[in-house]
Write an enzyme that holds these catalytic residues in place. Structure first.
Site, PDB file in Angstrom:
ATOM      1  CD  GLU A  29      -5.404  -2.586  -5.608  1.00 55.35           C
ATOM      2  OE1 GLU A  29      -6.460  -2.788  -5.366  1.00 55.35           O
ATOM      3  OE2 GLU A  29      -4.762  -3.062  -6.313  1.00 55.35           O
ATOM      4  CG  ASP A  42      -3.785   1.122  -7.707  1.00 54.62           C
ATOM      5  OD1 ASP A  42      -4.819   0.835  -6.880  1.00 54.62           O
ATOM      6  OD2 ASP A  42      -2.574  -0.534  -7.174  1.00 54.62           O
TER       7      ASP A  42
HETATM    8 ZN   LIG Z   1      -9.539  -2.926  -6.590  1.00 54.47          ZN
END
Ligand SMILES: [Zn+2]
Length: 290
Positions: free
Chosen positions: A161, A96
Protein backbone atom coordinates in the site's frame (compact mmCIF):
# COMPACT_ATOMS: atom_id res chain seq x y z
CA UNK A 1 8.55 25.44 -23.72
CA UNK A 2 5.04 24.18 -24.65
CA UNK A 3 1.93 25.86 -23.25
CA UNK A 4 -0.31 23.99 -20.81
CA UNK A 5 -2.85 23.57 -23.63
CA UNK A 6 -0.22 21.96 -25.86
CA UNK A 7 0.75 19.63 -23.02
CA UNK A 8 -2.88 18.69 -22.37
CA UNK A 9 -3.43 18.06 -26.10
CA UNK A 10 -0.54 15.59 -26.08
CA UNK A 11 -2.04 13.84 -23.02
CA UNK A 12 -5.46 13.66 -24.76
CA UNK A 13 -3.71 11.89 -27.62
CA UNK A 14 -2.60 9.17 -25.19
CA UNK A 15 -6.17 8.22 -24.21
CA UNK A 16 -6.43 4.86 -26.00
CA UNK A 17 -2.90 3.91 -25.04
CA UNK A 18 -3.62 4.73 -21.38
CA UNK A 19 -6.76 2.60 -21.36
CA UNK A 20 -4.86 -0.32 -22.88
CA UNK A 21 -2.04 0.10 -20.35
CA UNK A 22 -4.48 0.12 -17.43
CA UNK A 23 -6.27 -2.94 -18.81
CA UNK A 24 -2.98 -4.83 -19.10
CA UNK A 25 -2.11 -3.84 -15.54
CA UNK A 26 -5.43 -5.22 -14.25
CA UNK A 27 -4.92 -8.53 -16.09
CA UNK A 28 -1.78 -9.24 -14.03
CA UNK A 29 -2.76 -10.02 -10.40
CA UNK A 30 -0.68 -8.29 -7.70
CA UNK A 31 -2.04 -9.39 -4.34
CA UNK A 32 0.16 -9.24 -1.25
CA UNK A 33 1.09 -12.27 0.90
CA UNK A 34 -1.06 -11.17 3.86
CA UNK A 35 -3.98 -11.86 1.52
CA UNK A 36 -2.55 -15.11 0.16
CA UNK A 37 -1.03 -13.62 -3.01
CA UNK A 38 2.44 -13.73 -4.53
CA UNK A 39 3.01 -9.99 -4.59
CA UNK A 40 3.72 -7.59 -7.41
CA UNK A 41 6.60 -9.27 -9.27
CA UNK A 42 4.83 -10.03 -12.57
CA UNK A 43 3.06 -6.70 -12.64
CA UNK A 44 6.32 -4.86 -11.90
CA UNK A 45 7.97 -6.56 -14.87
CA UNK A 46 5.32 -5.11 -17.14
CA UNK A 47 5.49 -1.69 -15.46
CA UNK A 48 9.28 -1.55 -15.72
CA UNK A 49 8.90 -1.66 -19.51
CA UNK A 50 6.11 0.90 -19.44
CA UNK A 51 8.23 3.31 -17.39
CA UNK A 52 10.95 3.05 -20.01
CA UNK A 53 8.38 3.58 -22.76
CA UNK A 54 7.37 6.81 -21.02
CA UNK A 55 10.79 8.31 -21.65
CA UNK A 56 12.72 7.63 -18.46
CA UNK A 57 16.36 6.69 -18.82
CA UNK A 58 17.21 6.57 -15.13
CA UNK A 59 15.29 3.64 -13.68
CA UNK A 60 16.29 1.81 -10.51
CA UNK A 61 14.77 -1.35 -9.05
CA UNK A 62 14.65 -1.81 -5.29
CA UNK A 63 13.75 -5.36 -4.37
CA UNK A 64 12.77 -6.00 -0.75
CA UNK A 65 13.30 -9.53 0.53
CA UNK A 66 10.04 -11.21 1.50
CA UNK A 67 10.07 -14.92 2.33
CA UNK A 68 6.30 -15.10 2.15
CA UNK A 69 6.08 -14.81 -1.66
CA UNK A 70 7.12 -17.39 -4.25
CA UNK A 71 10.06 -15.42 -5.70
CA UNK A 72 10.98 -14.05 -2.25
CA UNK A 73 11.05 -10.43 -3.33
CA UNK A 74 8.77 -7.44 -3.43
CA UNK A 75 9.67 -5.04 -6.24
CA UNK A 76 9.79 -1.24 -6.13
CA UNK A 77 10.49 0.88 -9.21
CA UNK A 78 12.07 4.33 -9.01
CA UNK A 79 12.39 6.50 -12.13
CA UNK A 80 13.96 9.96 -12.33
CA UNK A 81 14.34 12.71 -14.86
CA UNK A 82 17.09 14.96 -13.55
CA UNK A 83 16.60 18.68 -13.08
CA UNK A 84 19.22 21.25 -12.22
CA UNK A 85 18.70 21.11 -8.45
CA UNK A 86 18.87 18.20 -6.02
CA UNK A 87 15.24 18.64 -5.00
CA UNK A 88 12.86 16.02 -6.42
CA UNK A 89 9.12 16.31 -7.01
CA UNK A 90 7.79 12.78 -6.53
CA UNK A 91 4.61 11.01 -7.47
CA UNK A 92 4.24 7.84 -5.38
CA UNK A 93 1.76 5.16 -6.46
CA UNK A 94 1.34 1.56 -5.36
CA UNK A 95 1.21 -1.57 -7.49
CA UNK A 96 -0.75 -4.02 -5.33
CA UNK A 97 -4.48 -4.61 -4.91
CA UNK A 98 -6.62 -6.25 -2.26
CA UNK A 99 -8.11 -9.67 -3.19
CA UNK A 100 -11.27 -9.68 -5.32
CA UNK A 101 -13.43 -11.12 -2.51
CA UNK A 102 -16.65 -12.85 -3.51
CA UNK A 103 -16.51 -13.26 -7.31
CA UNK A 104 -20.31 -13.51 -7.55
CA UNK A 105 -20.56 -9.94 -6.25
CA UNK A 106 -18.74 -8.57 -9.30
CA UNK A 107 -20.74 -7.19 -12.23
CA UNK A 108 -17.70 -7.72 -14.46
CA UNK A 109 -14.85 -10.18 -13.84
CA UNK A 110 -12.08 -8.57 -11.74
CA UNK A 111 -9.14 -9.65 -13.90
CA UNK A 112 -10.80 -9.21 -17.33
CA UNK A 113 -11.09 -5.43 -17.55
CA UNK A 114 -13.65 -3.83 -19.80
CA UNK A 115 -14.93 -0.38 -20.60
CA UNK A 116 -18.67 0.10 -20.05
CA UNK A 117 -20.32 3.51 -20.55
CA UNK A 118 -16.98 5.28 -20.50
CA UNK A 119 -15.85 3.62 -17.26
CA UNK A 120 -13.16 0.98 -16.93
CA UNK A 121 -14.10 -1.92 -14.64
CA UNK A 122 -11.56 -4.28 -13.07
CA UNK A 123 -9.82 -5.03 -9.77
CA UNK A 124 -7.75 -2.02 -8.75
CA UNK A 125 -8.80 0.11 -11.74
CA UNK A 126 -9.34 2.97 -9.31
CA UNK A 127 -7.01 2.17 -6.39
CA UNK A 128 -4.34 2.66 -7.47
CA UNK A 129 -4.34 1.75 -11.18
CA UNK A 130 -5.70 4.94 -12.71
CA UNK A 131 -3.37 7.16 -10.68
CA UNK A 132 -0.37 5.02 -11.50
CA UNK A 133 -1.07 5.06 -15.23
CA UNK A 134 -1.96 8.78 -15.16
CA UNK A 135 1.35 9.63 -13.48
CA UNK A 136 3.30 7.64 -16.06
CA UNK A 137 1.62 9.27 -19.03
CA UNK A 138 1.83 12.76 -17.52
CA UNK A 139 5.56 12.16 -17.29
CA UNK A 140 5.59 10.79 -20.82
CA UNK A 141 4.04 14.04 -22.10
CA UNK A 142 6.64 16.12 -20.26
CA UNK A 143 9.43 13.88 -21.50
CA UNK A 144 8.13 14.02 -25.09
CA UNK A 145 8.93 17.74 -25.16
CA UNK A 146 12.40 17.04 -23.79
CA UNK A 147 11.58 19.28 -20.84
CA UNK A 148 13.65 19.26 -17.73
CA UNK A 149 13.12 21.78 -14.98
CA UNK A 150 14.87 22.92 -11.87
CA UNK A 151 13.42 20.08 -9.83
CA UNK A 152 14.11 16.45 -10.62
CA UNK A 153 10.91 14.61 -11.62
CA UNK A 154 10.59 11.32 -9.74
CA UNK A 155 8.14 8.45 -9.95
CA UNK A 156 8.08 5.76 -7.26
CA UNK A 157 5.96 2.67 -7.95
CA UNK A 158 5.89 0.80 -4.68
CA UNK A 159 4.97 -2.67 -3.52
CA UNK A 160 2.13 -2.97 -1.05
CA UNK A 161 0.00 0.00 0.00
CA UNK A 162 0.94 3.67 -0.11
CA UNK A 163 1.80 4.11 3.55
CA UNK A 164 3.31 2.25 6.45
CA UNK A 165 4.47 -0.81 4.56
CA UNK A 166 7.81 -2.46 5.26
CA UNK A 167 8.41 -3.87 1.78
CA UNK A 168 7.28 -0.82 -0.16
CA UNK A 169 7.38 2.82 0.87
CA UNK A 170 9.23 2.22 4.17
CA UNK A 171 11.83 0.16 2.33
CA UNK A 172 12.48 3.05 -0.08
CA UNK A 173 12.71 5.51 2.82
CA UNK A 174 15.30 3.28 4.51
CA UNK A 175 17.21 2.99 1.21
CA UNK A 176 17.51 6.79 1.19
CA UNK A 177 15.48 7.37 -1.99
CA UNK A 178 13.64 10.40 -0.59
CA UNK A 179 15.48 13.41 0.75
CA UNK A 180 14.58 16.17 3.13
CA UNK A 181 13.10 19.00 1.07
CA UNK A 182 11.61 16.73 -1.61
CA UNK A 183 8.00 17.29 -2.62
CA UNK A 184 5.84 14.16 -2.50
CA UNK A 185 2.41 13.69 -4.01
CA UNK A 186 0.50 10.46 -3.35
CA UNK A 187 -2.57 10.27 -5.64
CA UNK A 188 -4.46 7.63 -3.69
CA UNK A 189 -7.57 9.59 -2.85
CA UNK A 190 -9.84 11.77 -4.91
CA UNK A 191 -13.28 13.14 -5.64
CA UNK A 192 -14.78 13.27 -9.15
CA UNK A 193 -14.22 17.01 -9.66
CA UNK A 194 -10.69 16.95 -8.25
CA UNK A 195 -11.46 19.65 -5.70
CA UNK A 196 -10.12 17.87 -2.59
CA UNK A 197 -6.53 17.01 -1.79
CA UNK A 198 -6.00 14.67 1.12
CA UNK A 199 -3.17 15.84 3.37
CA UNK A 200 -3.26 13.25 6.15
CA UNK A 201 -4.32 9.69 6.89
CA UNK A 202 -5.29 8.10 10.17
CA UNK A 203 -2.99 5.49 11.67
CA UNK A 204 -4.12 1.96 11.03
CA UNK A 205 -4.13 -0.84 13.59
CA UNK A 206 -5.29 -4.37 12.84
CA UNK A 207 -5.84 -6.46 15.93
CA UNK A 208 -6.53 -10.18 16.31
CA UNK A 209 -8.09 -11.36 19.59
CA UNK A 210 -8.16 -15.02 20.62
CA UNK A 211 -10.34 -15.99 23.58
CA UNK A 212 -9.88 -19.45 25.09
CA UNK A 213 -12.66 -21.23 26.96
CA UNK A 214 -13.68 -24.83 27.63
CA UNK A 215 -15.70 -26.85 25.14
CA UNK A 216 -18.91 -28.51 26.30
CA UNK A 217 -22.27 -29.68 24.99
CA UNK A 218 -24.73 -26.80 24.67
CA UNK A 219 -27.18 -28.63 26.96
CA UNK A 220 -24.67 -28.47 29.83
CA UNK A 221 -23.16 -24.98 29.85
CA UNK A 222 -22.02 -25.38 33.46
CA UNK A 223 -19.41 -27.91 32.35
CA UNK A 224 -17.68 -25.48 29.98
CA UNK A 225 -16.75 -21.86 29.44
CA UNK A 226 -18.33 -20.35 26.34
CA UNK A 227 -15.50 -18.50 24.57
CA UNK A 228 -17.94 -16.71 22.26
CA UNK A 229 -19.93 -15.28 25.19
CA UNK A 230 -16.73 -14.01 26.81
CA UNK A 231 -15.41 -12.74 23.46
CA UNK A 232 -18.64 -10.85 22.74
CA UNK A 233 -18.61 -9.18 26.16
CA UNK A 234 -14.98 -8.22 25.74
CA UNK A 235 -15.64 -6.88 22.24
CA UNK A 236 -18.46 -4.63 23.45
CA UNK A 237 -16.41 -3.46 26.44
CA UNK A 238 -13.37 -2.65 24.28
CA UNK A 239 -15.37 -0.77 21.64
CA UNK A 240 -17.22 1.33 24.25
CA UNK A 241 -13.97 2.04 26.09
CA UNK A 242 -12.01 3.06 22.98
CA UNK A 243 -14.83 5.17 21.54
CA UNK A 244 -14.98 7.12 24.80
CA UNK A 245 -11.22 7.37 25.35
CA UNK A 246 -10.43 8.42 21.78
CA UNK A 247 -13.52 10.52 21.15
CA UNK A 248 -11.88 13.63 19.74
CA UNK A 249 -12.80 15.04 16.33
CA UNK A 250 -10.60 16.53 13.63
CA UNK A 251 -12.20 17.95 10.47
CA UNK A 252 -9.04 17.29 8.48
CA UNK A 253 -10.16 13.67 8.33
CA UNK A 254 -13.19 11.94 6.80
CA UNK A 255 -14.98 10.87 8.94
CA UNK A 256 -13.64 13.30 11.59
CA UNK A 257 -13.56 10.68 14.39
CA UNK A 258 -11.37 7.66 15.13
CA UNK A 259 -13.08 4.45 14.01
CA UNK A 260 -13.05 1.10 15.82
CA UNK A 261 -14.65 -1.67 13.79
CA UNK A 262 -14.85 -5.42 14.46
CA UNK A 263 -14.58 -7.03 11.02
CA UNK A 264 -13.72 -10.70 10.73
CA UNK A 265 -14.76 -13.54 13.05
CA UNK A 266 -13.59 -17.11 12.53
CA UNK A 267 -15.87 -20.09 12.63
CA UNK A 268 -14.65 -22.21 15.54
CA UNK A 269 -17.36 -24.89 15.78
CA UNK A 270 -19.17 -26.57 12.90
CA UNK A 271 -22.40 -27.42 14.68
CA UNK A 272 -25.02 -25.56 16.65
CA UNK A 273 -25.02 -27.65 19.82
CA UNK A 274 -21.37 -27.26 20.84
CA UNK A 275 -20.15 -24.55 23.18
CA UNK A 276 -17.03 -23.16 21.50
CA UNK A 277 -13.70 -23.45 23.31
CA UNK A 278 -12.28 -20.65 21.21
CA UNK A 279 -13.40 -17.32 19.78
CA UNK A 280 -11.23 -15.50 17.26
CA UNK A 281 -12.07 -12.08 15.91
CA UNK A 282 -10.36 -9.10 14.31
CA UNK A 283 -10.56 -5.33 14.57
CA UNK A 284 -9.75 -2.60 12.10
CA UNK A 285 -8.92 0.60 14.01
CA UNK A 286 -8.24 3.96 12.30
CA UNK A 287 -7.01 6.40 14.88
CA UNK A 288 -6.58 10.17 14.81
CA UNK A 289 -3.17 11.51 15.86
CA UNK A 290 -4.79 13.43 18.77
ZN1 LIG B 1 -4.42 2.71 -2.45
Amino acid sequence: MPSVDELLAVIDGYKDEMIEALKELIRIPAIGPENGGDGEFERARYLRELVEHCGFEEIELFDALDERVRLRLRPNIVARKRGTSDQTAWIVTHMDTVPPGDLDSWSYPPFSPRVVDGKLYGLGAEDNGQALIASLFAAKAINSFGLSGEKTMGLALVADEECGNEKGIKFLIREGVFRSGDLIYVPDYGVPDGSVIEVAEKSLLWLKITVEGIQAHASSPGKGINAMKVGSKFMTFLLDHLTEKYGKLNDLFIPPNSTFEPTKRLQTVGNINTIPAEDVFYFDFRVLPE
